[in-house]
Each structure stands twice: as C-alpha cells, then as structure tokens.
Design an enzyme around this catalytic site. Sequence first.
Site, PDB file in Angstrom:
ATOM      1  N   ASP A 136      -2.003  -2.811  95.271  1.00 39.38           N
ATOM      2  CA  ASP A 136      -3.399  -2.317  95.749  1.00 39.38           C
ATOM      3  C   ASP A 136      -3.256  -2.176  97.245  1.00 39.38           C
ATOM      4  OD1 ASP A 136      -4.105  -2.071  93.082  1.00 39.38           O
ATOM      5  OD2 ASP A 136      -5.729  -4.009  93.213  1.00 39.38           O
ATOM      6  N   MET A 137      -4.346  -1.230  97.632  1.00 39.78           N
ATOM      7  CA  MET A 137      -4.510  -0.907  98.964  1.00 39.78           C
ATOM      8  C   MET A 137      -5.905  -1.644  99.445  1.00 39.78           C
ATOM      9  SD  MET A 137      -3.050  -0.145 101.951  1.00 39.78           S
ATOM     10  CE  MET A 137      -1.689   0.945 101.654  1.00 39.78           C
ATOM     11  N   ARG A 187      -0.538   5.901  93.718  1.00 41.76           N
ATOM     12  CA  ARG A 187      -1.797   5.957  93.334  1.00 41.76           C
ATOM     13  C   ARG A 187      -2.668   6.607  94.269  1.00 41.76           C
ATOM     14  NH1 ARG A 187      -4.501   0.587  92.381  1.00 41.76           N
ATOM     15  NH2 ARG A 187      -3.590   0.453  90.421  1.00 41.76           N
ATOM     16  N   LYS A 190     -10.066   7.510  96.587  1.00 42.01           N
ATOM     17  CA  LYS A 190     -10.752   7.964  97.851  1.00 42.01           C
ATOM     18  C   LYS A 190     -10.772   6.754  98.993  1.00 42.01           C
ATOM     19  CE  LYS A 190     -13.592  11.484  95.523  1.00 42.01           C
ATOM     20  NZ  LYS A 190     -14.823  11.920  95.139  1.00 42.01           N
ATOM     21  N   LYS A 204     -18.280  12.709 103.099  1.00 43.16           N
ATOM     22  CA  LYS A 204     -17.794  12.620 101.839  1.00 43.16           C
ATOM     23  C   LYS A 204     -17.114  13.758 101.569  1.00 43.16           C
ATOM     24  CE  LYS A 204     -19.116  13.019  97.016  1.00 43.16           C
ATOM     25  NZ  LYS A 204     -17.806  12.592  96.335  1.00 43.16           N
ATOM     26  N   THR A 229      -9.522   8.289  89.801  1.00 42.94           N
ATOM     27  CA  THR A 229     -10.959   9.004  90.572  1.00 42.94           C
ATOM     28  C   THR A 229     -11.853   8.997  88.983  1.00 42.94           C
ATOM     29  OG1 THR A 229     -12.383  10.621  91.539  1.00 42.94           O
ATOM     30  CG2 THR A 229     -10.506  11.295  90.299  1.00 42.94           C
ATOM     31  N   HIS A 230     -13.063   8.827  89.304  1.00 44.92           N
ATOM     32  CA  HIS A 230     -14.157   9.281  88.329  1.00 44.92           C
ATOM     33  C   HIS A 230     -14.744  10.496  88.528  1.00 44.92           C
ATOM     34  CE1 HIS A 230     -13.566   4.830  89.350  1.00 44.92           C
ATOM     35  NE2 HIS A 230     -13.437   4.553  87.752  1.00 44.92           N
ATOM     36  N   ARG A 291     -18.276  -4.423  95.293  1.00 43.49           N
ATOM     37  CA  ARG A 291     -17.876  -2.960  95.809  1.00 43.49           C
ATOM     38  C   ARG A 291     -18.181  -1.949  94.815  1.00 43.49           C
ATOM     39  NH1 ARG A 291     -13.039  -5.731  97.752  1.00 43.49           N
ATOM     40  NH2 ARG A 291     -11.999  -5.382  96.104  1.00 43.49           N
TER      41      ARG A 291
HETATM   42  C1  LIG Z   1      -7.696   2.931  88.837  1.00 43.88           C
HETATM   43  C2  LIG Z   1      -8.378   2.800  90.199  1.00 43.88           C
HETATM   44  C3  LIG Z   1      -7.639   1.905  91.303  1.00 43.88           C
HETATM   45  C4  LIG Z   1      -8.249   1.731  92.531  1.00 43.88           C
HETATM   46  N1  LIG Z   1      -7.510   1.099  93.480  1.00 43.88           N
HETATM   47  C5  LIG Z   1      -8.035   1.121  94.737  1.00 43.88           C
HETATM   48  C6  LIG Z   1      -7.413   0.620  95.848  1.00 43.88           C
HETATM   49  O1  LIG Z   1      -6.363  -0.060  95.625  1.00 43.88           O
HETATM   50  N2  LIG Z   1      -7.870   0.487  97.222  1.00 43.88           N
HETATM   51  C7  LIG Z   1      -9.197   1.328  97.237  1.00 43.88           C
HETATM   52  O2  LIG Z   1      -9.532   1.240  98.579  1.00 43.88           O
HETATM   53  N3  LIG Z   1      -9.841   1.732  96.320  1.00 43.88           N
HETATM   54  C8  LIG Z   1      -9.374   1.566  95.003  1.00 43.88           C
HETATM   55  N4  LIG Z   1     -10.046   2.292  94.059  1.00 43.88           N
HETATM   56  C9  LIG Z   1     -11.462   2.463  94.287  1.00 43.88           C
HETATM   57  C10 LIG Z   1     -11.420   4.063  95.190  1.00 43.88           C
HETATM   58  O3  LIG Z   1     -11.012   4.016  96.298  1.00 43.88           O
HETATM   59  C11 LIG Z   1     -13.193   4.406  95.182  1.00 43.88           C
HETATM   60  O4  LIG Z   1     -13.767   3.701  95.662  1.00 43.88           O
HETATM   61  C12 LIG Z   1     -13.711   4.714  93.501  1.00 43.88           C
HETATM   62  O5  LIG Z   1     -12.749   5.298  92.605  1.00 43.88           O
HETATM   63  C13 LIG Z   1     -14.804   5.493  93.642  1.00 43.88           C
HETATM   64  O6  LIG Z   1     -14.459   6.887  93.872  1.00 43.88           O
HETATM   65  P1  LIG Z   1     -14.220   8.102  92.909  1.00 43.88           P
HETATM   66  O7  LIG Z   1     -12.878   8.770  93.284  1.00 43.88           O
HETATM   67  O8  LIG Z   1     -14.584   7.578  91.656  1.00 43.88           O
HETATM   68  O9  LIG Z   1     -15.443   9.068  93.200  1.00 43.88           O
HETATM   69  P2  LIG Z   1     -16.709   9.338  93.954  1.00 43.88           P
HETATM   70  O10 LIG Z   1     -16.943  10.407  94.618  1.00 43.88           O
HETATM   71  O11 LIG Z   1     -17.144   7.945  94.476  1.00 43.88           O
HETATM   72  O12 LIG Z   1     -17.843   9.282  92.551  1.00 43.88           O
HETATM   73  C14 LIG Z   1     -17.784  10.318  91.895  1.00 43.88           C
HETATM   74  C15 LIG Z   1     -18.284  10.012  90.362  1.00 43.88           C
HETATM   75  O13 LIG Z   1     -17.714   8.876  89.929  1.00 43.88           O
HETATM   76  C16 LIG Z   1     -18.537   8.009  89.262  1.00 43.88           C
HETATM   77  N5  LIG Z   1     -18.660   6.869  89.894  1.00 43.88           N
HETATM   78  C17 LIG Z   1     -17.807   6.274  90.998  1.00 43.88           C
HETATM   79  N6  LIG Z   1     -17.858   5.441  91.338  1.00 43.88           N
HETATM   80  C18 LIG Z   1     -18.585   4.681  90.213  1.00 43.88           C
HETATM   81  C19 LIG Z   1     -19.000   3.133  90.189  1.00 43.88           C
HETATM   82  N7  LIG Z   1     -18.710   2.280  90.978  1.00 43.88           N
HETATM   83  N8  LIG Z   1     -19.716   3.106  89.134  1.00 43.88           N
HETATM   84  C20 LIG Z   1     -20.107   4.040  88.131  1.00 43.88           C
HETATM   85  N9  LIG Z   1     -19.743   5.423  88.370  1.00 43.88           N
HETATM   86  C21 LIG Z   1     -19.080   5.734  89.554  1.00 43.88           C
HETATM   87  C22 LIG Z   1     -19.890   8.652  89.350  1.00 43.88           C
HETATM   88  O14 LIG Z   1     -20.252   9.500  88.500  1.00 43.88           O
HETATM   89  C23 LIG Z   1     -19.599   9.596  90.839  1.00 43.88           C
HETATM   90  O15 LIG Z   1     -20.602  10.462  90.879  1.00 43.88           O
HETATM   91  C24 LIG Z   1      -9.523   2.417  92.828  1.00 43.88           C
HETATM   92  C25 LIG Z   1     -10.166   3.234  91.888  1.00 43.88           C
HETATM   93  C26 LIG Z   1      -9.553   3.319  90.565  1.00 43.88           C
HETATM   94  C27 LIG Z   1     -10.123   4.512  89.762  1.00 43.88           C
END
Ligand SMILES: Cc1cc2nc3c(=O)[nH]c(=O)nc-3n(C[C@H](O)[C@H](O)[C@H](O)COP(=O)(O)OP(=O)(O)OC[C@H]3O[C@@H](n4cnc5c(N)ncnc54)[C@H](O)[C@@H]3O)c2cc1C
Length: 312
Positions: A136-137, A187, A190, A204, A229-230, A291
Amino acid sequence: MFGSASKAFFHLLAQSRILKKLATRFAMRSPKSFVHRFVPGETVEDAIGAARALEALGLTETFDHLGESVSTLPEAVAATTDYLDVVRAIMESGVERNISLKLTQLGLDVDRASAVDHLRKILELAEPAGFFVRIDMESSRYTAVTIDIFETLWQQGYRQIGVVLQSDLYRSEEDLRRINTLGARIRLVKGAYREPKSVAYQKKADVDAAYARMMKTLITDGHYPAIATHDPVMIDLARRWASERGVTPDRFEFQMLYGIRRDLQGMLVEAGYRVRVYIPFGRDWFPYFMRRLGEHPANVAFVLRGIVGEYR
Ligand SMILES: Cc1cc2nc3c(=O)[nH]c(=O)nc-3n(C[C@H](O)[C@H](O)[C@H](O)COP(=O)(O)OP(=O)(O)OC[C@H]3O[C@@H](n4cnc5c(N)ncnc54)[C@H](O)[C@@H]3O)c2cc1C
C-alpha cells in the site's frame, strides 16, 4: 472526494489516543456495530468469512491486516509475525491468496533495513504459495522510500509484488512511466492522505484529470493494472477506453473498499468485469475507519445513525 479541510479534520481525530482507545474498546463489540460496514471484524476468521461471502457473489479480495505507524522494533516484529499467521490462515482456508500491507506497519519508521527484512520474510512464505503481495502507499513522506524498496525487491527477483500510485501527487505520472517499464502491477488510486500543495494537486478536478490520464496509460500499456476507485465517472471512462482499444476485461481489474459502493461492485461483476474488494480487518481499525469518514460526508451520517441505534 470530500473537502480537504474535512480530510485534515478526520486525520487529526485519527491521531487522538483517547478516541482510539474508546473506539477500539466499544465500537466493535456488537456484531451489528456500524464499524462492520467497513471492517468485517478484528480476526482473520472474520475477514475470511467476509471473503467467502464476496467470492460467492463472483468478487475477489485482498486482505489487509490493519496496522500502521509502528514505533518500536518489537512492535514491528510482532506485526510481521501476525502477517505470517494471516498468510497461513488464508492458505488453510482455500480463499484467494492476495494480501496488502503497509511498510510502516513492518517498522519503516524504526529502521528501514528491518522493515525490508520483515517484508522479505513475508514474501518468502507467501510467494511460493502463490500469493500476490501489494505494498500500500502511505502519505507522501513515504512515497520515495516505498517505491525505492519496491524497485529493489523487484530487482532482486520478487515478481508477485505490486505497488500503489496516487494520482494526487505530482510525481506519480513519472513514477508510473518508470515502474511500468519494469512490467510491474500498479494499483491506481486518487490518494487518501491530506498532502501539501508543494507535492500534490489540491483541487478535485486536477486529481481526477491526473487519474484519468494515468488510468488510460495503464489500461493500454500496463501489466494487469488495478483501477481502484468508487468513482462512477472514472469507472465508465475506464470501460469505454478499454473497449474502444480492444483491451478485454481480463487484462485489468477494478478494486473497491469493503462496504463501499456494493451496488457498483455487483453491477461490474454482472457486466463481466473483475472486481477485487479490499478487506481490512484487525484490532487497529481506527485510523483506516477515520480516513473513510473523512472521504465521504454520507459516512458520518451513517455512523451517527449507527451510534444512535446501538446505544439507544
Ligand atoms: C482497493 C483500494 C485500495 C486503496 N489503497 C490505497 C493506498 O494504498 N493508498 C492511498 O493513499 N489510498 C488508497 N485507497 C484510497 C483512495 O486513495 C481514495 O482515497 C478512495 O478510494 C476514495 O476515492 P475514489 O477514487 O473512490 O473517488 P472519490 O472522488 O473520492 O469518490 C467518488 C465516489 O465514490 C464514493 N466514495 C468514495 N469514497 C467513499 C467512502 N469512503 N465511503 C462511501 N463512498 C465513497 C462516493 O459515491 C463518491 O462520490 C484505496 C482505495 C481502494 C478502492
């Protein structure tokens, strides 16, 4: 992505020892606790149970035994021993062999050489057993050292390892170009940490634009990349970009966090895509949980409803 002020606020709360102590003692105690939505439990058995349920729905998983920022060598050794036990438990269970870990959990803040030794120990057990190990980062303080350790291990012949790049950091597009030429699995996320503007985009729109650029490169030129990403906009873009370029759905995977956008996870599986769910578990769930709250306002409402429901 939630506003950066809220990210900062929840990161501050995550460092509160008192809050952490209270939360760790009380918030997980009921099987219906609101924490279970994002963290299935404290034990590896809880996590394996969650993995079985996901696999039954056609999803895959990666396990994260929660823990970070270990500050003494004995703690780092204990975290490594725990991870080795997790690897053995996963082997025995028959679920998919894929783990994610953090270098600060293995002692990076204490002594780099020890952290690398600990990671090697885990790789020596996990690689021959067919595991994939994702590093992980963490925050930008650790970016350079994490990539450096990853590249050194790659040079030493470890191949079942992968790294994470964060599109909010300016440096990540250059890192992508270099790591991609190794043939390593990346991987793309964001970025979950609050970062200063000297190293990271603050808007953003800029983080999303960088994500889109990096995602396109990974889909066409990457090595089984993980689009983590979600964000439905990014997911649609990835699907369109891949299909227009003839990249079949078995050449990349989507990844999402446990309990987040379960609707989207299921929909992608139904559409024929691979989806891996990140399953965090363990006693040290508090910073991870905070987080997730900082990222998304609706989660705060969800938690508040849960607290009112549980303690009524
Ligand atoms: C499998 C996986 C591994 C990850 N590993 C790392 C890592 O090693 N290091 C790191 O810095 N980050 C990691 N992350 C977290 C990542 O950096 C983001 O902080 C996180 O995924 C939210 O960003 P997003 O791309 O979903 O988009 P966003 O623009 O933040 O969100 C888009 C949409 O996704 C949904 N959503 C996003 N977050 C949430 C939440 N917490 N609860 C409910 N709905 C939400 C909402 O519908 C939102 O409108 C990881 C994420 C995933 C999915």
